[in-house]
Design a protein around this motif. Structure first.
Motif, PDB file in Angstrom:
ATOM      1  N   GLY A  36      16.098 -16.648  -4.432  1.00  0.00           N
ATOM      2  CA  GLY A  36      15.030 -17.113  -5.307  1.00  0.00           C
ATOM      3  C   GLY A  36      13.841 -17.629  -4.529  1.00  0.00           C
ATOM      4  N   SER A  37      13.377 -18.823  -4.891  1.00  0.00           N
ATOM      5  CA  SER A  37      12.238 -19.438  -4.210  1.00  0.00           C
ATOM      6  C   SER A  37      12.642 -20.074  -2.882  1.00  0.00           C
ATOM      7  N   GLY A  38      13.965 -20.223  -2.678  1.00  0.00           N
ATOM      8  CA  GLY A  38      14.438 -20.877  -1.467  1.00  0.00           C
ATOM      9  C   GLY A  38      14.439 -22.392  -1.561  1.00  0.00           C
ATOM     10  N   ASN A  39      13.978 -22.924  -2.679  1.00  0.00           N
ATOM     11  CA  ASN A  39      13.916 -24.375  -2.847  1.00  0.00           C
ATOM     12  C   ASN A  39      15.255 -24.920  -3.344  1.00  0.00           C
ATOM     13  N   PRO A  40      15.807 -25.935  -2.679  1.00  0.00           N
ATOM     14  CA  PRO A  40      17.080 -26.515  -3.116  1.00  0.00           C
ATOM     15  C   PRO A  40      16.882 -27.494  -4.269  1.00  0.00           C
ATOM     16  N   GLY A  41      16.479 -26.953  -5.415  1.00  0.00           N
ATOM     17  CA  GLY A  41      16.233 -27.780  -6.588  1.00  0.00           C
ATOM     18  C   GLY A  41      16.828 -27.163  -7.837  1.00  0.00           C
ATOM     19  N   ALA A  42      16.778 -27.921  -8.924  1.00  0.00           N
ATOM     20  CA  ALA A  42      17.410 -27.502 -10.176  1.00  0.00           C
ATOM     21  C   ALA A  42      16.812 -26.220 -10.736  1.00  0.00           C
ATOM     22  N   THR A  43      15.501 -26.043 -10.637  1.00  0.00           N
ATOM     23  CA  THR A  43      14.861 -24.846 -11.190  1.00  0.00           C
ATOM     24  C   THR A  43      15.368 -23.582 -10.517  1.00  0.00           C
ATOM     25  N   ASN A  44      15.486 -23.623  -9.205  1.00  0.00           N
ATOM     26  CA  ASN A  44      15.961 -22.447  -8.474  1.00  0.00           C
ATOM     27  C   ASN A  44      17.426 -22.154  -8.783  1.00  0.00           C
ATOM     28  N   VAL A  45      18.223 -23.204  -8.960  1.00  0.00           N
ATOM     29  CA  VAL A  45      19.629 -23.009  -9.340  1.00  0.00           C
ATOM     30  C   VAL A  45      19.700 -22.396 -10.734  1.00  0.00           C
ATOM     31  N   PHE A  46      18.899 -22.907 -11.651  1.00  0.00           N
ATOM     32  CA  PHE A  46      18.858 -22.399 -13.024  1.00  0.00           C
ATOM     33  C   PHE A  46      18.515 -20.915 -13.035  1.00  0.00           C
ATOM     34  N   ARG A  47      17.518 -20.559 -12.247  1.00  0.00           N
ATOM     35  CA  ARG A  47      17.034 -19.190 -12.228  1.00  0.00           C
ATOM     36  C   ARG A  47      17.950 -18.255 -11.444  1.00  0.00           C
ATOM     37  N   SER A  48      18.489 -18.711 -10.316  1.00  0.00           N
ATOM     38  CA  SER A  48      19.217 -17.843  -9.388  1.00  0.00           C
ATOM     39  C   SER A  48      20.728 -17.853  -9.560  1.00  0.00           C
ATOM     40  N   VAL A  49      21.270 -18.949 -10.094  1.00  0.00           N
ATOM     41  CA  VAL A  49      22.732 -19.069 -10.232  1.00  0.00           C
ATOM     42  C   VAL A  49      23.157 -19.013 -11.687  1.00  0.00           C
ATOM     43  N   TYR A 176       1.871 -32.161  -3.611  1.00  0.00           N
ATOM     44  CA  TYR A 176       1.884 -31.604  -2.251  1.00  0.00           C
ATOM     45  C   TYR A 176       3.094 -30.699  -2.043  1.00  0.00           C
ATOM     46  N   LYS A 177       4.247 -31.123  -2.556  1.00  0.00           N
ATOM     47  CA  LYS A 177       5.471 -30.323  -2.415  1.00  0.00           C
ATOM     48  C   LYS A 177       5.383 -29.026  -3.220  1.00  0.00           C
ATOM     49  N   HIS A 178       4.469 -28.966  -4.162  1.00  0.00           N
ATOM     50  CA  HIS A 178       4.290 -27.760  -4.990  1.00  0.00           C
ATOM     51  C   HIS A 178       3.148 -26.872  -4.480  1.00  0.00           C
ATOM     52  N   ARG A 179       2.705 -27.088  -3.255  1.00  0.00           N
ATOM     53  CA  ARG A 179       1.547 -26.334  -2.760  1.00  0.00           C
ATOM     54  C   ARG A 179       1.800 -24.826  -2.724  1.00  0.00           C
ATOM     55  N   SER A 180       3.044 -24.412  -2.430  1.00  0.00           N
ATOM     56  CA  SER A 180       3.338 -22.970  -2.432  1.00  0.00           C
ATOM     57  C   SER A 180       3.290 -22.425  -3.856  1.00  0.00           C
ATOM     58  N   ASN A 181       3.729 -23.234  -4.833  1.00  0.00           N
ATOM     59  CA  ASN A 181       3.648 -22.818  -6.234  1.00  0.00           C
ATOM     60  C   ASN A 181       2.201 -22.698  -6.691  1.00  0.00           C
ATOM     61  N   ILE A 182       1.372 -23.628  -6.237  1.00  0.00           N
ATOM     62  CA  ILE A 182      -0.046 -23.599  -6.598  1.00  0.00           C
ATOM     63  C   ILE A 182      -0.684 -22.314  -6.068  1.00  0.00           C
ATOM     64  N   LYS A 183      -0.324 -21.957  -4.843  1.00  0.00           N
ATOM     65  CA  LYS A 183      -0.854 -20.719  -4.258  1.00  0.00           C
ATOM     66  C   LYS A 183      -0.426 -19.508  -5.077  1.00  0.00           C
ATOM     67  N   ARG A 184       0.863 -19.468  -5.477  1.00  0.00           N
ATOM     68  CA  ARG A 184       1.343 -18.336  -6.265  1.00  0.00           C
ATOM     69  C   ARG A 184       0.723 -18.308  -7.655  1.00  0.00           C
ATOM     70  N   LEU A 185       0.483 -19.486  -8.232  1.00  0.00           N
ATOM     71  CA  LEU A 185      -0.171 -19.547  -9.532  1.00  0.00           C
ATOM     72  C   LEU A 185      -1.583 -18.970  -9.455  1.00  0.00           C
ATOM     73  N   ARG A 186      -2.289 -19.301  -8.399  1.00  0.00           N
ATOM     74  CA  ARG A 186      -3.655 -18.796  -8.221  1.00  0.00           C
ATOM     75  C   ARG A 186      -3.664 -17.283  -8.007  1.00  0.00           C
ATOM     76  N   GLU A 187      -2.604 -16.789  -7.375  1.00  0.00           N
ATOM     77  CA  GLU A 187      -2.515 -15.354  -7.100  1.00  0.00           C
ATOM     78  C   GLU A 187      -1.852 -14.576  -8.224  1.00  0.00           C
ATOM     79  N   GLY A 188      -1.368 -15.292  -9.243  1.00  0.00           N
ATOM     80  CA  GLY A 188      -0.684 -14.644 -10.358  1.00  0.00           C
ATOM     81  C   GLY A 188       0.705 -14.150 -10.010  1.00  0.00           C
ATOM     82  N   LYS A 189       1.341 -14.769  -9.007  1.00  0.00           N
ATOM     83  CA  LYS A 189       2.651 -14.322  -8.532  1.00  0.00           C
ATOM     84  C   LYS A 189       3.778 -15.317  -8.832  1.00  0.00           C
TER      85      LYS A 189
END
Length: 204
Positions: A36-49, A176-189
Protein backbone atom coordinates in the motif's frame (compact mmCIF):
# COMPACT_ATOMS: atom_id res chain seq x y z
CA UNK A 1 9.65 13.73 40.16
CA UNK A 2 10.93 10.26 39.29
CA UNK A 3 7.35 9.01 39.02
CA UNK A 4 6.41 11.89 36.71
CA UNK A 5 9.38 11.32 34.41
CA UNK A 6 8.80 7.58 34.46
CA UNK A 7 5.19 8.02 33.42
CA UNK A 8 6.19 10.26 30.50
CA UNK A 9 8.59 7.52 29.35
CA UNK A 10 5.76 5.00 29.75
CA UNK A 11 3.53 7.23 27.59
CA UNK A 12 6.17 7.21 24.86
CA UNK A 13 6.40 3.42 24.82
CA UNK A 14 2.62 3.11 24.97
CA UNK A 15 2.31 5.36 21.93
CA UNK A 16 5.15 3.49 20.25
CA UNK A 17 3.34 0.13 20.18
CA UNK A 18 3.06 -0.48 16.39
CA UNK A 19 -0.41 -1.98 16.28
CA UNK A 20 -0.61 -1.57 12.49
CA UNK A 21 2.53 -3.63 12.05
CA UNK A 22 1.48 -6.25 14.62
CA UNK A 23 -2.06 -6.71 13.26
CA UNK A 24 -0.94 -6.78 9.62
CA UNK A 25 1.58 -9.49 10.51
CA UNK A 26 -0.94 -11.48 12.55
CA UNK A 27 -3.90 -11.21 10.16
CA UNK A 28 -2.45 -10.62 6.72
CA UNK A 29 0.98 -12.22 7.20
CA UNK A 30 2.53 -9.10 5.65
CA UNK A 31 4.84 -6.29 6.66
CA UNK A 32 2.56 -3.24 6.45
CA UNK A 33 5.58 -1.09 5.56
CA UNK A 34 6.02 -2.94 2.26
CA UNK A 35 2.47 -2.73 0.89
CA UNK A 36 0.00 0.00 0.00
CA UNK A 37 1.27 3.43 1.02
CA UNK A 38 3.94 1.84 3.22
CA UNK A 39 2.65 3.78 6.22
CA UNK A 40 2.27 1.75 9.44
CA UNK A 41 -1.13 3.21 10.26
CA UNK A 42 -4.77 2.21 10.47
CA UNK A 43 -5.72 3.54 7.02
CA UNK A 44 -3.10 1.43 5.26
CA UNK A 45 -4.13 -1.66 7.24
CA UNK A 46 -7.79 -1.00 6.36
CA UNK A 47 -6.97 -0.65 2.70
CA UNK A 48 -4.26 -3.33 2.33
CA UNK A 49 -5.25 -6.02 4.86
CA UNK A 50 -8.97 -5.64 5.46
CA UNK A 51 -11.74 -3.59 7.04
CA UNK A 52 -11.80 -5.60 10.26
CA UNK A 53 -8.05 -5.41 10.77
CA UNK A 54 -8.06 -1.70 9.94
CA UNK A 55 -10.91 -0.97 12.34
CA UNK A 56 -9.20 -2.80 15.20
CA UNK A 57 -5.96 -0.97 14.46
CA UNK A 58 -7.75 2.37 14.53
CA UNK A 59 -9.40 1.67 17.90
CA UNK A 60 -6.13 0.49 19.46
CA UNK A 61 -4.26 3.50 18.10
CA UNK A 62 -6.90 5.79 19.62
CA UNK A 63 -6.66 4.02 22.98
CA UNK A 64 -2.87 4.20 23.15
CA UNK A 65 -3.21 7.97 22.97
CA UNK A 66 -6.27 8.26 25.20
CA UNK A 67 -5.26 6.02 28.12
CA UNK A 68 -1.88 7.58 29.06
CA UNK A 69 -3.30 11.13 28.91
CA UNK A 70 -6.51 10.22 30.75
CA UNK A 71 -4.59 8.75 33.70
CA UNK A 72 -1.86 11.42 33.75
CA UNK A 73 -4.09 13.51 36.04
CA UNK A 74 -3.66 10.88 38.78
CA UNK A 75 0.03 11.77 38.91
CA UNK A 76 -0.13 15.52 38.30
CA UNK A 77 -3.35 17.47 37.73
CA UNK A 78 -1.68 20.34 35.86
CA UNK A 79 -2.47 20.87 32.20
CA UNK A 80 1.23 21.24 31.43
CA UNK A 81 2.00 17.75 32.68
CA UNK A 82 -0.86 16.24 30.66
CA UNK A 83 0.55 18.01 27.60
CA UNK A 84 3.99 16.51 28.28
CA UNK A 85 2.43 13.04 28.48
CA UNK A 86 0.43 13.72 25.31
CA UNK A 87 3.54 14.83 23.43
CA UNK A 88 5.37 11.68 24.52
CA UNK A 89 2.54 9.44 23.30
CA UNK A 90 2.27 11.29 19.99
CA UNK A 91 6.02 11.18 19.35
CA UNK A 92 6.00 7.51 20.30
CA UNK A 93 3.44 6.77 17.60
CA UNK A 94 5.06 8.89 14.92
CA UNK A 95 8.64 7.88 15.70
CA UNK A 96 8.39 4.45 17.26
CA UNK A 97 11.56 2.85 18.55
CA UNK A 98 10.14 -0.54 17.54
CA UNK A 99 10.16 0.29 13.81
CA UNK A 100 13.45 2.21 13.58
CA UNK A 101 11.67 5.46 14.47
CA UNK A 102 9.38 5.33 11.44
CA UNK A 103 5.78 5.30 12.65
CA UNK A 104 2.32 6.44 11.68
CA UNK A 105 1.00 9.91 10.90
CA UNK A 106 -0.62 10.55 14.26
CA UNK A 107 -4.29 10.96 13.35
CA UNK A 108 -5.85 8.11 15.37
CA UNK A 109 -3.46 8.49 18.30
CA UNK A 110 -3.91 12.26 18.20
CA UNK A 111 -7.67 11.72 18.27
CA UNK A 112 -7.33 9.67 21.45
CA UNK A 113 -5.02 12.24 23.03
CA UNK A 114 -7.36 15.14 22.40
CA UNK A 115 -10.49 13.23 23.40
CA UNK A 116 -8.84 12.83 26.81
CA UNK A 117 -7.25 16.27 27.04
CA UNK A 118 -9.54 18.63 25.09
CA UNK A 119 -12.74 16.78 24.15
CA UNK A 120 -14.63 19.69 22.55
CA UNK A 121 -12.01 20.49 19.87
CA UNK A 122 -11.55 16.74 19.34
CA UNK A 123 -15.26 16.22 18.68
CA UNK A 124 -15.35 19.15 16.28
CA UNK A 125 -12.30 17.74 14.50
CA UNK A 126 -14.04 14.37 14.17
CA UNK A 127 -17.06 16.10 12.66
CA UNK A 128 -14.84 18.00 10.20
CA UNK A 129 -13.01 14.80 9.26
CA UNK A 130 -16.28 12.96 8.64
CA UNK A 131 -17.74 15.71 6.46
CA UNK A 132 -14.60 16.22 4.36
CA UNK A 133 -13.94 12.49 4.03
CA UNK A 134 -17.49 11.65 2.97
CA UNK A 135 -17.55 14.56 0.53
CA UNK A 136 -14.17 13.84 -1.06
CA UNK A 137 -13.37 10.19 -0.38
CA UNK A 138 -9.86 11.17 0.74
CA UNK A 139 -8.79 10.10 4.25
CA UNK A 140 -5.72 12.34 4.06
CA UNK A 141 -7.75 15.41 3.13
CA UNK A 142 -10.17 14.75 5.99
CA UNK A 143 -7.26 14.29 8.39
CA UNK A 144 -5.59 17.53 7.31
CA UNK A 145 -8.85 19.48 7.57
CA UNK A 146 -9.48 18.02 11.03
CA UNK A 147 -5.96 18.99 12.14
CA UNK A 148 -6.46 22.56 10.90
CA UNK A 149 -9.76 22.81 12.79
CA UNK A 150 -8.22 21.90 16.15
CA UNK A 151 -6.37 25.14 17.04
CA UNK A 152 -9.20 27.24 15.57
CA UNK A 153 -11.79 25.44 17.71
CA UNK A 154 -9.57 25.65 20.79
CA UNK A 155 -9.15 29.41 20.30
CA UNK A 156 -12.79 30.25 19.63
CA UNK A 157 -14.01 27.92 22.39
CA UNK A 158 -12.04 29.99 24.90
CA UNK A 159 -9.25 27.56 25.82
CA UNK A 160 -6.20 29.23 27.36
CA UNK A 161 -3.26 30.09 25.13
CA UNK A 162 -1.16 27.11 26.25
CA UNK A 163 -3.84 24.76 24.91
CA UNK A 164 -4.15 26.69 21.65
CA UNK A 165 -0.39 26.61 21.10
CA UNK A 166 -0.29 22.87 21.80
CA UNK A 167 -3.10 22.13 19.33
CA UNK A 168 -1.37 24.29 16.72
CA UNK A 169 1.93 22.43 17.22
CA UNK A 170 0.20 19.04 17.03
CA UNK A 171 -1.72 20.07 13.89
CA UNK A 172 1.49 21.30 12.25
CA UNK A 173 3.23 17.99 12.97
CA UNK A 174 0.31 15.95 11.64
CA UNK A 175 0.19 18.02 8.45
CA UNK A 176 3.96 17.65 8.06
CA UNK A 177 3.60 13.86 8.31
CA UNK A 178 1.04 14.06 5.49
CA UNK A 179 3.37 15.89 3.09
CA UNK A 180 3.55 12.89 0.72
CA UNK A 181 -0.27 12.74 0.70
CA UNK A 182 -0.44 16.46 -0.06
CA UNK A 183 1.88 15.93 -3.02
CA UNK A 184 -0.28 13.07 -4.33
CA UNK A 185 -3.44 15.11 -3.83
CA UNK A 186 -1.98 17.93 -5.90
CA UNK A 187 -0.98 15.46 -8.61
CA UNK A 188 -4.34 13.67 -8.53
CA UNK A 189 -2.68 10.39 -7.50
CA UNK A 190 -3.96 10.02 -3.94
CA UNK A 191 -5.93 6.84 -3.14
CA UNK A 192 -9.67 7.48 -2.94
CA UNK A 193 -11.95 5.37 -0.81
CA UNK A 194 -15.17 4.38 -2.52
CA UNK A 195 -17.77 4.86 0.18
CA UNK A 196 -20.84 4.28 -1.92
CA UNK A 197 -20.25 1.81 -4.74
CA UNK A 198 -22.83 1.69 -7.48
CA UNK A 199 -24.21 -1.70 -8.28
CA UNK A 200 -24.08 -2.54 -11.96
CA UNK A 201 -26.89 -4.70 -13.24
CA UNK A 202 -26.33 -7.31 -15.87
CA UNK A 203 -26.72 -5.90 -19.37
CA UNK A 204 -26.14 -2.28 -18.25
Amino acid sequence: MILKIGYIIFAYFCGAIPFAYIIAKAVGKVDIRTIGSGNPGATNVFRSVGKGAGSVTFVLDVLKGFIPVWFAILIDSSFSYSVAVAVAAMIGHMYTVFLKFKGGKGVATGCGIFLALMPLPALYALAVFTIVFLASGYVALGSIAAAVSMPLTAYFAGYHMEAVIFTFAAATLIIYKHRSNIKRLREGKEYKFRIFKKRVKNGE
